[in-house]
Write an enzyme that holds these catalytic residues in place. Sequence first.
Site, short mmCIF file in Angstrom:
data_model
loop_
_atom_site.label_atom_id
_atom_site.label_comp_id
_atom_site.label_asym_id
_atom_site.label_seq_id
_atom_site.Cartn_x
_atom_site.Cartn_y
_atom_site.Cartn_z
N LYS A 1 0.82 -1.22 0.00
CA LYS A 1 0.00 0.00 0.00
C LYS A 1 0.85 1.27 0.00
O LYS A 1 2.03 1.25 0.34
CB LYS A 1 -0.98 -0.04 1.18
CG LYS A 1 -2.13 -1.01 0.88
CD LYS A 1 -3.23 -1.00 1.89
CE LYS A 1 -4.34 -1.95 1.41
NZ LYS A 1 -5.34 -2.22 2.44
N ARG B 1 -3.80 -10.17 4.62
CA ARG B 1 -4.20 -10.18 3.20
C ARG B 1 -3.03 -9.66 2.39
O ARG B 1 -2.67 -8.49 2.52
CB ARG B 1 -5.45 -9.29 3.05
CG ARG B 1 -6.00 -9.22 1.64
CD ARG B 1 -7.20 -8.29 1.59
NE ARG B 1 -7.75 -8.22 0.25
CZ ARG B 1 -7.25 -7.45 -0.72
NH1 ARG B 1 -6.22 -6.68 -0.51
NH2 ARG B 1 -7.81 -7.47 -1.92
N1 HH2 Z 1 -7.44 -3.75 0.84
C1 HH2 Z 1 -7.78 -3.71 -0.47
C2 HH2 Z 1 -8.88 -4.44 -0.94
N2 HH2 Z 1 -9.59 -5.22 -0.12
N3 HH2 Z 1 -9.96 -6.12 2.02
C3 HH2 Z 1 -9.65 -6.19 3.33
N4 HH2 Z 1 -10.34 -6.98 4.14
N5 HH2 Z 1 -8.60 -5.48 3.85
C4 HH2 Z 1 -7.84 -4.65 3.07
O1 HH2 Z 1 -6.90 -4.01 3.60
C5 HH2 Z 1 -8.16 -4.54 1.69
C6 HH2 Z 1 -9.25 -5.31 1.19
C7 HH2 Z 1 -6.99 -2.85 -1.41
O2 HH2 Z 1 -5.93 -3.57 -1.96
P1 HH2 Z 1 -5.90 -4.27 -3.39
O3 HH2 Z 1 -7.01 -5.28 -3.53
O4 HH2 Z 1 -4.56 -4.83 -3.61
O5 HH2 Z 1 -6.10 -3.12 -4.43
P2 HH2 Z 1 -7.34 -2.60 -5.28
O6 HH2 Z 1 -8.40 -2.17 -4.33
O7 HH2 Z 1 -6.77 -1.46 -6.08
O8 HH2 Z 1 -7.84 -3.73 -6.15
#
Ligand code: HH2
Length: 244
Positions: free
Chosen positions: A193, A228
């Site tokens: 992040k 995660r």
């Molecule tokens: N962070 C993201 C998405 N889903 N779910 C939970 N439970 N906790 C988190 O910290 C979290 C999440 C954001 O990360 P990412 O999926 O890698 O990116 P994007 O939202 O751009 O797809």
Amino acid sequence: MGVLNVTPDSFSDGGRWLDPDAAVTHGLRMVADGADVVDVGGESTRPGADPVPVHEELRRVLPVVEALIPHVRVSIDTRKTEVAEAALEAGATLVNDVSASLAPVARAAGAGWVAMHMKGDPRTMQRAPIYDDVVAEVTAFLVDRASTAGMDEVWIDPGIGFGKTLEHNLALLAHLRDLVATGYPVVVGTSRKAFLGRLTGDAPTGDRVEASVATAAWAMSQGAAMVRVHDVGPTVEAAKRLAR
Ligand code: HH2
């Protein structure tokens, strides 16, 4: 929990797993690397992201969910009732819910539910978020949602980066034991992040692996029950060392 974003625009792996075959191959790779859960998402929630229509989100995630079901526990990362319902119907058993609003959907299917804290919505959440006491406010919000969910399997997640400044994220990580003390199993997502970029001299997402593993290890050492992550192999390695 391994992250599998079937999106063109996720902040770190956007576009890499948009092809369903590539997504499934990557999901199986994370299973081989030691993931207990693969979290399939079809809508980026990065700051500034535009919402995705239901039909498009379904088109992205369903084939991937179906293909992974025989191999691993699948969670569906969505804010939409229709998408959660379809994924549960296809065999997913966990709803990863950044909106913390889909408890009824998970409950109706007898599935688990991850309630995450977010201030605002992805399009605007990073515009100067303000809290009096971020740890107390996030904890109170999550306990309220979890205690009224009316189901057995509820996880809580502070939502690192979701309407939080660098200082807010660090305070939540420093005081993770406050969340653990609630008795609900805690999920933490720091992987790649932006706040890690800021702490590492503006490293691009691909160069945030060490910082991601270090913060995941910190979270586990403080009692987080699940992390995660994008980089499953090195995180599992760190988890094994902590367990020794
Ligand atoms: N962070 C993201 C998405 N889903 N779910 C939970 N439970 N906790 C988190 O910290 C979290 C999440 C954001 O990360 P990412 O999926 O890698 O990116 P994007 O939202 O751009 O797809």
